[in-house]
Design an enzyme around this catalytic site. Sequence first.
Site, PDB file in Angstrom:
ATOM      1  N   LYS A 200       0.833  -1.214   0.000  1.00 62.64           N
ATOM      2  CA  LYS A 200       0.000   0.000   0.000  1.00 62.64           C
ATOM      3  C   LYS A 200       0.866   1.262   0.000  1.00 62.64           C
ATOM      4  O   LYS A 200       0.627   2.214  -0.761  1.00 62.64           O
ATOM      5  CB  LYS A 200      -0.909  -0.025   1.232  1.00 62.64           C
ATOM      6  CG  LYS A 200      -1.596   1.271   1.519  1.00 62.64           C
ATOM      7  CD  LYS A 200      -2.635   1.589   0.478  1.00 62.64           C
ATOM      8  CE  LYS A 200      -3.115   2.995   0.611  1.00 62.64           C
ATOM      9  NZ  LYS A 200      -4.495   3.180   0.310  1.00 62.64           N
ATOM     10  N   CYS A 254      -3.980  10.741   0.909  1.00 59.02           N
ATOM     11  CA  CYS A 254      -3.274   9.480   0.640  1.00 59.02           C
ATOM     12  C   CYS A 254      -1.907   9.738   0.033  1.00 59.02           C
ATOM     13  O   CYS A 254      -0.883   9.536   0.686  1.00 59.02           O
ATOM     14  CB  CYS A 254      -4.088   8.623  -0.311  1.00 59.02           C
ATOM     15  SG  CYS A 254      -5.794   8.481   0.187  1.00 59.02           S
TER      16      CYS A 254
END
Length: 386
Positions: A200, A254
């Site tokens: 991720k 993010c």
Amino acid sequence: MSVQTECVDVCVVGLGYIGLPTAALLASRSARVHGVDNAPRVIKRIREVEPLHEPGLAACLAVAIENGYLTVSDTLVAAKVYIIAVPTPLGPSREPDVSAVFAVIELLAKRLLGGELICIESTCPIGTAEAVALRLPTGVQVASCPERVLPGRILHELVWNDRVVGGVSPDATESAVVFYRSFVKGEVIGTDSRTAEAVKLAENAYRDVNIAFANELSMLGAQVGVDAREVIRLANRHPRVQILEPGPGVGGHCVAVDPWFLVAAAPSLARLTRMAREVNLAKSDWVVDRIREQLQPTSVVVCLGLTYKADVDDLRESPALAIVRSVATMAKVLTVDPYVPGATPLDIALVDADIVVGLVAHREFRSIHLEQLKDKIVLDFAGIFQ
Ligand code: SAJ
């Protein structure tokens, strides 16, 4: 938050950009889902089916609530599977703050019996799932299952993206793979929890590095007199080149945040990752400098776009917002953004504008005619008028 005793299939903790669509999707497919959030305003909005601006979400949520499969409250309930989707922001020294994850885990630790599956979807530093497992009773399975959906396409990507899920043990991996395969149509790939957490972070750091290169090309291009967007468009005709787009900087919760998790893990090794962050932050300052160069004492500057990217209503870490605030200290600024209540309507703003600055390529801006911009200085950092 407290814990009740009824048992649902899935309890989703954190009803933000990831948790709410996930809960609604599962419930619309007849899983019994309970969503938990400790912000009363969030619960109220959901009960009134007034959620985030995300295509398809209101309809999916309405079905889920109407058919009785989705309930929401500020209270944890007993479940077979828990999805943790709480925020993991940066602390004051840009270190990962996972306190919200561990606050949920502390509550669960007192109640879980063994046999439950905990899926951590929040982006976390490498090793978090292992640390979580140590705090829970034996027999509770813990897996890192980081979300990978793109705001604006969440409901589609929740189903169709491949998922990487990594358990703290092989059994936990297997349970998580089985659970995600029940609603994901992309491939669900099992690995260990540390790898899933690293995947991720790598995804978002990769995107940040690629955008930093595009932003570097755009600044360099302005200096040497070439149009970087055209250079990138043509370079991308090469079969092994795929450069992303320059912009006014990188925002959102993010791509602008997660690379710092890698930097915090190994500051002396994560040099490229840190440099990409610095280039993308510097790009916003460079944009302000380009606007400042054009200012006259009475200039009216119209800024197109405030959100962190096109066609979303999210202002978190928005470079456009930071740029607008900075320019507003030097000149009269009018901002136009169809996703932000209170912004000036486009046609009214354009009448007064001396300088028009493109910051976010919202679809609505594509209808601006070049005729409306004649006699104005146009600085387009978002590729609106390409
Ligand atoms: N941006 C550019 N140039 C580009 C693409 C994006 O400047 O070519 C800017 C955007 O304007 C925005 C920022 O980058 O300010 C981030 O936008 P984004 O669309 O790249 O990503 P997010 O933050 O909306 O979502 C990302 C996605 N990650 C990847 O694509 C690798 C998403 O799949 C993740 O689930 C999400 O982060 C997350 O939650 O981690």
